[in-house]
Design an enzyme around this catalytic site. Sequence first.
Site, PDB file in Angstrom:
ATOM      1  N   SER A 109      50.295 -31.492 -12.659  1.00 30.51           N
ATOM      2  CA  SER A 109      51.468 -30.997 -13.696  1.00 30.51           C
ATOM      3  C   SER A 109      51.440 -29.504 -13.920  1.00 30.51           C
ATOM      4  O   SER A 109      51.429 -28.580 -13.025  1.00 30.51           O
ATOM      5  CB  SER A 109      51.300 -31.968 -14.811  1.00 30.51           C
ATOM      6  N   GLU A 202      56.788 -32.839  -7.173  1.00 29.39           N
ATOM      7  CA  GLU A 202      56.943 -33.792  -7.774  1.00 29.39           C
ATOM      8  C   GLU A 202      57.545 -33.135  -9.206  1.00 29.39           C
ATOM      9  O   GLU A 202      57.389 -32.177  -9.483  1.00 29.39           O
ATOM     10  CB  GLU A 202      55.950 -34.600  -8.069  1.00 29.39           C
ATOM     11  N   HIS A 267      53.212 -37.683 -11.599  1.00 25.33           N
ATOM     12  CA  HIS A 267      53.567 -38.345 -12.898  1.00 25.33           C
ATOM     13  C   HIS A 267      53.759 -39.628 -12.578  1.00 25.33           C
ATOM     14  O   HIS A 267      54.880 -40.294 -13.169  1.00 25.33           O
ATOM     15  CB  HIS A 267      54.660 -37.712 -14.095  1.00 25.33           C
TER      16      HIS A 267
END
Length: 305
Positions: A109, A202, A267
């Site tokens: 992330s 992502e 995620h």
Amino acid sequence: MTTPTPLKQNDKVALIATSGIVNPQKLNQGIKILENMGLRPYVSQSCYASHEYLAGDDTLRLHDLHAAFADTQTRAIFVARGGYGAARLLPHIDYGLIAKNPKIFAGYSDVTALHIAINQNSGLVTYHAPMPAADLPTADKQTLDSFYSMLFTQSTQIHFDRFSELAVRITAPITGGNLTLIASTLGTPYEIDTRGKMLFMEEVNEEPYKIDRLLTQLKHAGKLRDALGFILGSFTTPSSYKKIQLAISELLFPENKPIISHFPSGHCMPNITFPLGQNAEILMEAPNEFQIHFQNQGMSPLSHL
């Protein structure tokens, strides 16, 4: 690129916070998981600190990052959670210190900013992996098995059923991470270099038009052109997923490069651990087989379908 030494039982590992404020309950749950794996977690002060929306000010978060790499007893560094704030540290990081003290560095992330900068400036392989105070406490068996296997043996095995039908064999490192963070590096000294690499992307909770805008930005910057191909992890959206597929088909497909889709990392659950910056052999024998092998481990399989 330097690949860190795998973990072993009773190794000391550091937990640091480079981004958002850490939830104490999740942190404790993550610590227990690491202890159950036979590790000795040390929790840095940044994991208990807060500075508005950050886990302590930049000085504290940078100090804990440097201290964890400098400590010769620490064998791995796990970023506790994502959020926002890692990019603020980039100009102040001692990349020479990291290069001289190679060890496992893991997270995802917001940690994407650190992965890219450390890969490119320190020559250290890092790991896209679940985080102790984020998704590790609620991880499923496949996620935990992958996390343990990759960090202790540098090999793992996953199964998934969506990938490009283009038969291809590529030997290249993987770079990337969260799409927003990748795009945020453009025009900075920490800009992602996709030349000769597979680009992993992502994203979470972004509208399709924002995904389109981010991919378009990468396209205009030549990052899609320079990459050898694309690995698409989890993409979630408040709107129709078909609209994300539209952006992908109109922006990525024209590059005429292999695309691996629905790769179970990001995620999502499962969230598979894999190395960034390490040379990999990617083999697609459409439509029945997909494999990734990592060269420094004698081409042991990461994925086979």
